[in-house]
Scaffold this active site. Structure first.
Site, PDB file in Angstrom:
ATOM      1  N   HIS A 100      33.683  46.552  43.383  1.00  0.00           N
ATOM      2  CA  HIS A 100      33.331  45.167  43.050  1.00  0.00           C
ATOM      3  C   HIS A 100      34.602  44.324  42.969  1.00  0.00           C
ATOM      4  O   HIS A 100      35.639  44.798  42.502  1.00  0.00           O
ATOM      5  CB  HIS A 100      32.575  45.107  41.722  1.00  0.00           C
ATOM      6  CG  HIS A 100      31.958  43.767  41.489  1.00  0.00           C
ATOM      7  ND1 HIS A 100      32.700  42.689  41.042  1.00  0.00           N
ATOM      8  CD2 HIS A 100      30.697  43.306  41.697  1.00  0.00           C
ATOM      9  CE1 HIS A 100      31.911  41.631  40.978  1.00  0.00           C
ATOM     10  NE2 HIS A 100      30.690  41.971  41.365  1.00  0.00           N
TER      11      HIS A 100
ATOM     12  N   GLU B  18      30.030  40.461  49.289  1.00  0.00           N
ATOM     13  CA  GLU B  18      30.183  39.492  48.206  1.00  0.00           C
ATOM     14  C   GLU B  18      31.453  38.671  48.401  1.00  0.00           C
ATOM     15  O   GLU B  18      32.540  39.091  47.970  1.00  0.00           O
ATOM     16  CB  GLU B  18      30.276  40.227  46.860  1.00  0.00           C
ATOM     17  CG  GLU B  18      29.032  41.027  46.531  1.00  0.00           C
ATOM     18  CD  GLU B  18      28.828  41.097  45.031  1.00  0.00           C
ATOM     19  OE1 GLU B  18      27.762  40.686  44.577  1.00  0.00           O
ATOM     20  OE2 GLU B  18      29.750  41.533  44.319  1.00  0.00           O
TER      21      GLU B  18
HETATM   22  P1  PGA Z   1      26.915  36.000  40.479  1.00  0.00           P
HETATM   23  O1  PGA Z   1      27.702  37.393  40.579  1.00  0.00           O
HETATM   24  O2  PGA Z   1      25.490  36.244  40.929  1.00  0.00           O
HETATM   25  O3  PGA Z   1      26.986  35.636  39.029  1.00  0.00           O
HETATM   26  O4  PGA Z   1      27.623  35.031  41.371  1.00  0.00           O
HETATM   27  C1  PGA Z   1      27.528  38.249  41.671  1.00  0.00           C
HETATM   28  C2  PGA Z   1      28.370  39.501  41.476  1.00  0.00           C
HETATM   29  O5  PGA Z   1      29.527  39.404  41.044  1.00  0.00           O
HETATM   30  O6  PGA Z   1      27.884  40.632  41.749  1.00  0.00           O
END
Ligand code: PGA
Length: 368
Positions: A139, A279
């Site tokens: 992540h 992401e």
């Molecule tokens: P968010 O976070 O939906 O608050 O933008 C996504 C993540 O970091 O997995």
């Protein structure tokens, strides 16, 4: 025509086909066991004590009583895993909420060694032992932000100050310690009055670089993926670019590096245990905007084509690729219309029962 222009209902279950160089979703009967099931995962990050996590999950299940056609995952902090594992026991869920085996327990991270002197770390077999199904690896909170949290950058910058270097230099000399002559020469050079600007510049440069970059390396992430799979814990592998990389048109190069390195050594037959989450760092968190649909479509196609190079078309068609970054009830359906998107990794909105339930129910009416 780009994939994002194809307007189709957000299919709940589907197959994926590649024709004329384009990936498409082919709708399947809801609940068809051989079809692809979207995965909606909530990453709670560092929020909720164990019983608050159970209370949240209970409210979500209550709003999703009829939902059996998609997979849902919950990633509490380590301290919440056991309590939630007890609560989501399949027979109980079936009796209480009528939902089946489509609820999964996720961990937010793992360590790659199996045991030993690694204070504070948790190994993959420890996660497996308490019933964790899948672990999030790589992540961006860990890849990119750890440097900021732990202050590597300022401690390096401090070491590049005149005082620190002078002190160290005298100490090292008096101890006549064996030190590489080049290191001595470099310190001596930096201490020269003429070079004080160079020293200050170097300190600033390293401080900024480390602030941005010191975090989990591709190498560490690769080892975590291996450790999880070896212990029977499936993986959500995260990748994504920061805004500098996007601006410099480096997105695809960077993703290719992250994916090739992260998945190196994952065999074809094990890829069914891996979910990828794209992401983009600039789209994550409060105040940021989700990536535009065009960009999500483009990146998901890029990742899927890379998987095709690595594992062949059949596997690439089935690997679930999630999008993450400000997924909300009002944008999930449009994202799920994209041919390359198989679900979402949700941060903020997963902490609100009504919002996360709506995300799980994408394309369906709200619960009555
Ligand atoms: P968010 O976070 O939906 O608050 O933008 C996504 C993540 O970091 O997995």
């Amino acid at each position: 025509m780009s994939a994002s222009k194809i307007i189709a209902p957000p299919y709940r279950n589907y197959y994926r086909q590649r024709t004329a160089n384009q990936w498409r979703k082919i709708p399947a009967e809801r609940g068809d066991p051989s079809a692809i099931r979207p995965f909606l995962a909530g990453n709670w990050k560092m929020n909720l004590i164990p019983r608050a996590g159970v209370a949240l999950a209970a409210r979500i299940f209550d709003l999703c009583r009829d939902i059996k056609d998609v997979d849902m995952g919950f990633a509490p902090p380590f301290t919440g895993l056991s309590t939630l594992a007890d609560y989501i026991e399949p027979d109980f869920l079936r009796r209480e909420y009528g939902i089946g085996r489509n609820v999964f327990l996720l961990a937010q991270d793992t360590f790659f060694e199996s045991k030993g002197a690694f204070t504070g770390e948790i190994s993959a077999d420890m996660l497996a032992a308490i019933g964790v199904d899948r672990v999030i690896v790589g992540h961006s909170d860990r890849r990119a932000n750890l440097g900021k949290y732990f202050g590597f950058s300022s401690s390096v910058a401090r070491r590049l100050s005149k005082n620190f270097l002078t002190h160290t230099f005298t100490q090292l000399k008096s101890r006549e310690q064996q030190l590489h002559p080049q290191v001595f020469a470099a310190i001596e050079h930096l201490l020269d009055e003429q070079n004080s600007d160079v020293l200050a510049g170097l300190a600033t440069f390293l401080e900024t670089e480390l602030n941005e970059r010191a975090g989990e390396s591709d190498d560490a992430i690769q080892r975590k993926v291996q450790a999880a799979l070896a212990n029977g814990v499936q993986v959500i592998f995260c990748c994504g670019e920061n805004k500098e990389a996007r601006r410099a048109h480096e997105t695809f190069n960077l993703l290719e590096r992250q994916i090739r390195m992260g998945l190196e050594g994952v065999a074809r037959h094990t890829m069914s245990e891996v979910i990828i989450a794209y992401e983009p760092i600039w789209a994550i968190g409060e105040g940021a905007q989700p990536a535009p649909l065009e960009q999500i479509a483009e990146v998901h196609d890029f990742i899927r084509n890379l998987l095709m190079d690595l594992y062949g078309e059949q596997i690439a068609a089935r690997v679930r690729i999630l999008y993450g970054g400000n997924v909300k009830p009002d944008n999930i359906a449009a994202m799920m219309q994209l041919a390359g998107v198989d679900g979402a990794l949700v941060g903020g909105a997963s902490l609100n029962a009504a919002d996360f339930a709506k995300i799980i129910r994408f394309g369906l009416p709200d619960a009555v």
